[in-house]
Design an enzyme around this catalytic site. Sequence first.
Site, PDB file in Angstrom:
ATOM      1  N   GLU A   1       7.715  -4.237  -6.739  1.00  0.00           N
ATOM      2  CA  GLU A   1       6.491  -5.096  -7.078  1.00  0.00           C
ATOM      3  C   GLU A   1       7.450  -6.102  -5.653  1.00  0.00           C
ATOM      4  O   GLU A   1       8.050  -5.890  -4.883  1.00  0.00           O
ATOM      5  CB  GLU A   1       6.496  -5.794  -8.399  1.00  0.00           C
ATOM      6  CG  GLU A   1       5.280  -6.775  -8.221  1.00  0.00           C
ATOM      7  CD  GLU A   1       4.794  -5.696  -8.159  1.00  0.00           C
ATOM      8  OE1 GLU A   1       4.334  -4.873  -7.301  1.00  0.00           O
ATOM      9  OE2 GLU A   1       3.214  -6.103  -8.497  1.00  0.00           O
TER      10      GLU A   1
ATOM     11  N   ASP B   1       3.423 -13.300  -8.594  1.00  0.00           N
ATOM     12  CA  ASP B   1       2.457 -14.666  -8.379  1.00  0.00           C
ATOM     13  C   ASP B   1       2.273 -15.359  -9.852  1.00  0.00           C
ATOM     14  O   ASP B   1       2.830 -15.574 -10.223  1.00  0.00           O
ATOM     15  CB  ASP B   1       0.987 -13.390  -7.946  1.00  0.00           C
ATOM     16  CG  ASP B   1       0.413 -15.102  -7.334  1.00  0.00           C
ATOM     17  OD1 ASP B   1       1.263 -16.366  -7.420  1.00  0.00           O
ATOM     18  OD2 ASP B   1      -1.197 -14.972  -7.364  1.00  0.00           O
TER      19      ASP B   1
ATOM     20  N   PHE C   1      -0.564 -17.998   0.823  1.00  0.00           N
ATOM     21  CA  PHE C   1      -1.240 -16.273   1.078  1.00  0.00           C
ATOM     22  C   PHE C   1      -0.606 -15.424   1.837  1.00  0.00           C
ATOM     23  O   PHE C   1      -0.410 -15.824   2.966  1.00  0.00           O
ATOM     24  CB  PHE C   1      -2.440 -15.691   1.336  1.00  0.00           C
ATOM     25  CG  PHE C   1      -3.071 -14.655   0.760  1.00  0.00           C
ATOM     26  CD1 PHE C   1      -3.822 -14.516  -0.716  1.00  0.00           C
ATOM     27  CD2 PHE C   1      -3.114 -13.870   1.839  1.00  0.00           C
ATOM     28  CE1 PHE C   1      -3.288 -13.224  -0.840  1.00  0.00           C
ATOM     29  CE2 PHE C   1      -3.336 -12.650   1.552  1.00  0.00           C
ATOM     30  CZ  PHE C   1      -3.774 -12.071  -0.014  1.00  0.00           C
TER      31      PHE C   1
ATOM     32  N   ARG D   1      -0.432  -4.418   6.030  1.00  0.00           N
ATOM     33  CA  ARG D   1       0.712  -3.709   5.362  1.00  0.00           C
ATOM     34  C   ARG D   1       1.872  -3.047   5.885  1.00  0.00           C
ATOM     35  O   ARG D   1       2.951  -3.343   5.822  1.00  0.00           O
ATOM     36  CB  ARG D   1      -0.091  -2.688   4.332  1.00  0.00           C
ATOM     37  CG  ARG D   1      -0.526  -2.638   3.349  1.00  0.00           C
ATOM     38  CD  ARG D   1      -1.189  -1.749   2.416  1.00  0.00           C
ATOM     39  NE  ARG D   1      -2.094  -1.663   1.535  1.00  0.00           N
ATOM     40  CZ  ARG D   1      -2.238  -2.544   0.412  1.00  0.00           C
ATOM     41  NH1 ARG D   1      -1.046  -2.989   0.340  1.00  0.00           N
ATOM     42  NH2 ARG D   1      -3.446  -2.780  -0.035  1.00  0.00           N
TER      43      ARG D   1
HETATM   44  P1  5GP Z   1       0.308 -11.687  -9.754  1.00  0.00           P
HETATM   45  O1  5GP Z   1      -0.608 -10.543 -11.104  1.00  0.00           O
HETATM   46  O2  5GP Z   1       1.673 -11.378 -10.204  1.00  0.00           O
HETATM   47  O3  5GP Z   1      -0.718 -12.399 -10.220  1.00  0.00           O
HETATM   48  O4  5GP Z   1       0.027 -10.822  -9.524  1.00  0.00           O
HETATM   49  C1  5GP Z   1       0.629 -10.126  -8.171  1.00  0.00           C
HETATM   50  C2  5GP Z   1      -0.124  -8.965  -7.807  1.00  0.00           C
HETATM   51  O5  5GP Z   1      -1.137  -9.765  -6.177  1.00  0.00           O
HETATM   52  C3  5GP Z   1       0.749  -8.584  -6.185  1.00  0.00           C
HETATM   53  O6  5GP Z   1       1.295  -7.103  -6.550  1.00  0.00           O
HETATM   54  C4  5GP Z   1      -0.006  -8.843  -4.970  1.00  0.00           C
HETATM   55  O7  5GP Z   1      -1.556  -7.799  -4.691  1.00  0.00           O
HETATM   56  C5  5GP Z   1      -1.375  -9.861  -5.127  1.00  0.00           C
HETATM   57  N1  5GP Z   1      -0.733 -10.896  -4.594  1.00  0.00           N
HETATM   58  C6  5GP Z   1      -0.022 -12.138  -5.288  1.00  0.00           C
HETATM   59  N2  5GP Z   1      -0.035 -13.122  -4.341  1.00  0.00           N
HETATM   60  C7  5GP Z   1      -0.081 -11.930  -2.809  1.00  0.00           C
HETATM   61  C8  5GP Z   1      -0.415 -13.044  -1.598  1.00  0.00           C
HETATM   62  O8  5GP Z   1       0.488 -13.503  -1.182  1.00  0.00           O
HETATM   63  N3  5GP Z   1      -0.542 -12.020  -0.711  1.00  0.00           N
HETATM   64  C9  5GP Z   1      -0.891 -10.469  -1.403  1.00  0.00           C
HETATM   65  N4  5GP Z   1      -1.752 -10.329  -0.294  1.00  0.00           N
HETATM   66  N5  5GP Z   1      -0.859 -10.626  -2.749  1.00  0.00           N
HETATM   67  C10 5GP Z   1      -0.285 -11.377  -3.669  1.00  0.00           C
END
Ligand code: 5GP
Length: 175
Positions: A97, A101, A150, A163
């Site tokens: 991954e 987050d 972020f 990306r």
């Molecule tokens: P989770 O389900 O753990 O909240 O989120 C995971 C996904 O959220 C990551 O694979 C990513 O796509 C997106 N994400 C979470 N935080 C960030 C961030 O700071 N920047 C970006 N670009 N995507 C994030």
Amino acid sequence: MEGSIEVLIPREKVESRIKELGEIIAKDYEDKNLVCVGLLKGSVMFMAELTKTMDIDLAMDFMKVSSYGGGMDSTGVVKILKDVDEDLTGKDVLIIEDIIDTGLTIANVKDFLAKKMPNSIKVCSLLDKPSRRKVDVKGEYIGFEIPDEFVVGYGLDLDEKYRNLPFVGKFIQKK
Ligand code: 5GP
């Protein structure tokens, strides 16, 4: 969305940490049946770099999961958009991954893959934001813990941009 990008983790630091992680993982999975399952699209760059440093037999597969619409907020809704192609029965699955987050994505993907009867499931993430967790999951292999910012670059996007940046950057939104 308008804003600027500040380097949070420079390229050299990302690359040397990935090499370190790859060596640890290669040792741990030397005698196993490793299948790396990358989550599209954010993990692609990390997975490519990581697996190049691993001198062991492994298979690569991909899943696509949606949890975020455009923009910077999580909807919390996790949908499986693409399943793996490989038969994972008896395999040692390592989910790759870009960032953990809230943990919702990883928790959902782990549950989904567990039904395929693998021998083991672990998680490797380039980045981790532990302060944002909504569900109790953690990755066994983490590149860097970062604060609640972020971030973009090294596979991570903002509305499909950034990306390809070769470093991890902090996106600062223009007020
Ligand atoms: P989770 O389900 O753990 O909240 O989120 C995971 C996904 O959220 C990551 O694979 C990513 O796509 C997106 N994400 C979470 N935080 C960030 C961030 O700071 N920047 C970006 N670009 N995507 C994030």
